[in-house]
Design a protein around this motif. Structure first.
Motif, PDB file in Angstrom:
ATOM      1  N   ILE A   3      -5.823  13.697 -13.308  1.00 38.71           N
ATOM      2  CA  ILE A   3      -6.990  13.998 -12.134  1.00 38.71           C
ATOM      3  C   ILE A   3      -7.318  12.430 -11.762  1.00 38.71           C
ATOM      4  O   ILE A   3      -7.824  12.147 -10.616  1.00 38.71           O
ATOM      5  N   PHE A  50      -5.416  10.708  -9.646  1.00 35.12           N
ATOM      6  CA  PHE A  50      -5.473  11.428  -8.365  1.00 35.12           C
ATOM      7  C   PHE A  50      -6.694  10.901  -7.596  1.00 35.12           C
ATOM      8  O   PHE A  50      -6.615  10.992  -6.110  1.00 35.12           O
ATOM      9  N   ALA A  61      -5.378   3.395   3.843  1.00 33.45           N
ATOM     10  CA  ALA A  61      -4.447   3.585   4.588  1.00 33.45           C
ATOM     11  C   ALA A  61      -4.761   4.153   5.822  1.00 33.45           C
ATOM     12  O   ALA A  61      -4.356   3.752   7.242  1.00 33.45           O
ATOM     13  N   MET A 113      -5.725   6.165  -0.114  1.00 30.12           N
ATOM     14  CA  MET A 113      -5.484   7.092   1.298  1.00 30.12           C
ATOM     15  C   MET A 113      -6.544   6.573   2.127  1.00 30.12           C
ATOM     16  O   MET A 113      -6.482   6.362   3.493  1.00 30.12           O
ATOM     17  N   GLU A 141     -12.072  10.860   4.057  1.00 28.04           N
ATOM     18  CA  GLU A 141     -11.401  10.916   2.922  1.00 28.04           C
ATOM     19  C   GLU A 141     -12.081  10.326   1.635  1.00 28.04           C
ATOM     20  O   GLU A 141     -11.923  10.722   0.618  1.00 28.04           O
ATOM     21  N   ALA A 145       1.165   8.570  -6.825  1.00 28.90           N
ATOM     22  CA  ALA A 145       1.120   9.927  -6.629  1.00 28.90           C
ATOM     23  C   ALA A 145       2.149  10.380  -7.528  1.00 28.90           C
ATOM     24  O   ALA A 145       1.917  11.611  -8.318  1.00 28.90           O
ATOM     25  N   TRP A 146       3.216   9.831  -7.785  1.00 26.54           N
ATOM     26  CA  TRP A 146       4.238  10.146  -8.925  1.00 26.54           C
ATOM     27  C   TRP A 146       3.751  10.010 -10.131  1.00 26.54           C
ATOM     28  O   TRP A 146       3.758  10.910 -10.894  1.00 26.54           O
ATOM     29  N   LEU A 206       0.802   4.009  -2.964  1.00 28.47           N
ATOM     30  CA  LEU A 206       0.647   5.446  -2.714  1.00 28.47           C
ATOM     31  C   LEU A 206       1.436   6.299  -3.380  1.00 28.47           C
ATOM     32  O   LEU A 206       1.262   7.253  -4.067  1.00 28.47           O
ATOM     33  N   LEU A 207       2.923   5.843  -3.009  1.00 32.01           N
ATOM     34  CA  LEU A 207       3.884   6.702  -3.920  1.00 32.01           C
ATOM     35  C   LEU A 207       3.859   6.704  -5.190  1.00 32.01           C
ATOM     36  O   LEU A 207       4.039   7.799  -5.950  1.00 32.01           O
ATOM     37  N   PHE A 263      -5.643   7.566  -6.043  1.00 31.19           N
ATOM     38  CA  PHE A 263      -4.773   7.894  -5.062  1.00 31.19           C
ATOM     39  C   PHE A 263      -5.649   8.501  -3.552  1.00 31.19           C
ATOM     40  O   PHE A 263      -5.483   7.724  -2.666  1.00 31.19           O
ATOM     41  N   LEU A 288       0.780  -1.112  -0.082  1.00 30.90           N
ATOM     42  CA  LEU A 288       0.195  -0.043  -0.008  1.00 30.90           C
ATOM     43  C   LEU A 288       0.937   1.132   0.064  1.00 30.90           C
ATOM     44  O   LEU A 288       0.543   2.183  -0.789  1.00 30.90           O
ATOM     45  N   LEU A 321       1.219  13.113 -10.648  1.00 30.96           N
ATOM     46  CA  LEU A 321       1.886  14.463 -10.975  1.00 30.96           C
ATOM     47  C   LEU A 321       2.665  14.621 -12.068  1.00 30.96           C
ATOM     48  O   LEU A 321       3.310  15.378 -12.445  1.00 30.96           O
TER      49      LEU A 321
END
Lengths: 242, 101, 102
Positions: free
Chosen positions: B36, B39, B49, B46, B62, B23-24, B19-20, B42, B15, B27
């Motif tokens: 989008i 995102f 998490a 979250m 969230e 996100a990468w 996430l990382l 993502f 997980l 972006l």
């Protein structure tokens, strides 16, 4: 997305080799600095003790007097209620900021289609019910005003996507009153409490549950309508003639 | 008991890296629409998490806000951005389009 | 060392990643996404470090702060998006001008 590619090329007509070299150097420096930052932060995190009670014991001790049995709701609406009070203010301020850019842009006239139309008819009552449930259950289980308010906001967004627009009767004073209801009720309650007891937002334990539910109900409504209004992206006009 | 904790560790590691990674991707993706949508994914991760950190209240918030409403806001803004681009190819100041209904 | 620190480190990573993207990308929508990722990293670190309680129950105060933060983040995002659209109406582009590096 298609347009951004040629646009970018016309923006940078400078000699490429020099620019590219500087760009690369800049990126390398940036990556180095950010790695340094990440290492420092990671070291700081790992150097913390692996067991820290924080404020959990303090919350657990005072939970009986708070009026609710969900510790997160107790923190949000009782122990640190001024956070929530200011946060409702921030929400209202953001909406004022969006409204200050002018009225709603009037160009989206897309027909929603039968699927979205039917789905919104089925889902919106259900979402309103879920919002009510989350609001009620927040006193003793995960849930509360913010969750309920965001579900309500999602219902509003769904309605807006399906082509519904607030009628002229609702847009004026009723909309504005609903938007400030959460903050208003909160401020009135805290003012009354100051006059009665002398302290900001210190509920008498016998009334705490009722007061929290009252504030939460108003906050839910305001949060939901504010989020939906933020989705519209501008100030709704009062009448069809202007 | 051992296998349960091992599985939980594996889940946490997977997980965390997802996430990382997402996100990468969000972006750095060239396509804004794709960014989008990534995102929004993502935001959903979250929420997972938060559940792993015993924060169901935050997970609910969230899931409703981070994944749902933020995505709707971003996509609406992107649609407006592109329709502005389509109707006004030249950056001119006068925005007095045809008579409004 | 427990899974709490893993999530806290992921939070650090997300913060750094977001900061990188915030600096590098000229497009305003990407900057807004990057700020949101940075915020998620901060919340993750906050809640993860609040889970270091000895018992089974986590510390509720960081949870309340994270919930408040999430709602503030979405209102800030909405305001930023409105500002971005305004910038596009005024200048024709939703990007910051690319400054030549001195």
């Amino acid at each position: 997305m298609q347009q951004s590619q040629p646009l970018k090329k016309t923006i940078n007509p400078k000699p490429m080799t020099e620019g590219v070299k500087k760009q690369l150097l800049f990126r390398l420096l940036l990556v180095a600095l950010l790695s340094l930052l990440a290492t420092g932060l990671g070291y700081a995190v790992l150097s913390l003790p692996s067991s820290a009670p924080g404020l959990s014991e303090l919350v657990a001790e005072n939970l009986e007097t708070s009026g609710v049995s969900n510790p997160v709701t107790a923190v949000l609406l009782n122990f640190r209620a001024y956070d929530t009070l200011l946060e409702l203010g921030v929400l209202l301020l953001a909406l004022l900021g969006v409204w200050s850019f002018g009225a709603v842009p009037e160009r989206r006239e897309s027909f929603p289609g039968p699927v979205l139309d039917t789905l919104s008819r089925l889902l919106v009552p259900l979402l309103i019910l879920v919002a009510g449930y989350l609001l009620w259950v927040g006193a003793h289980a995960p849930g509360g005003a913010f969750q309920a308010g965001s579900v309500l906001g999602a219902a509003g967004v769904l309605l807006l996507l399906a082509g519904w627009r607030p009628g002229a009767r609702f847009v004026g004073l009723p909309l504005r009153i609903t938007l400030v209801a959460g903050l208003g009720v909160f401020v009135i309650v805290s003012a009354v409490l100051i006059l009665v007891g002398g302290r900001l937002l210190e509920y008498p334990p016998s009334f705490a549950a009722t007061l929290i539910l009252l504030i939460e109900a108003a906050a839910t409504l305001s949060i939901g309508i504010t989020l939906a209004a933020l989705f519209i992206g501008g100030r709704p006009e009062a009448g069809p003639n202007n | 008991m051992e296998t349960v904790t091992l599985l939980q560790w594996a889940f946490d590691v997977v997980l965390g890296f997802s996430l990382l990674w997402i996100a990468w991707l969000a972006l750095t993706s060239l396509d804004l629409f794709r960014a989008i949508v990534l995102f929004i994914a993502f935001g959903l991760l979250m929420a997972l998490a938060w559940v792993r950190l015993d924060a169901p209240d935050v997970a609910l918030a969230e899931a409703a806000i981070g994944a749902g409403l933020t995505g709707a806001l971003l996509l609406a803004a992107l649609a407006r951005l592109e329709s502005n681009n389509a109707t006004k190819p030249t950056p001119e100041k006068d925005h007095q389009p045809e008579a409004h209904d | 060392m427990s899974h709490v620190f893993l999530y806290a480190l992921v939070g650090v990573g997300l913060f750094t990643l977001g900061l990188y993207a915030l600096i590098v990308h000229p497009h305003l929508l990407r900057k807004i996404l990057a700020i949101n990722v940075m915020g998620s990293g901060v919340f993750l670190m906050l809640v993860a470090l609040g889970r270091r309680t000895p018992g089974t129950l986590p510390d509720p105060v960081p949870h309340a702060m994270a919930i408040t933060g999430i709602v503030v983040a979405i209102s800030a995002t909405a305001l930023a998006l409105a500002l971005m659209l305004r910038v596009q109406v005024e200048t024709g582009r939703a990007e910051l001008p690319e400054e030549p590096l001195e």
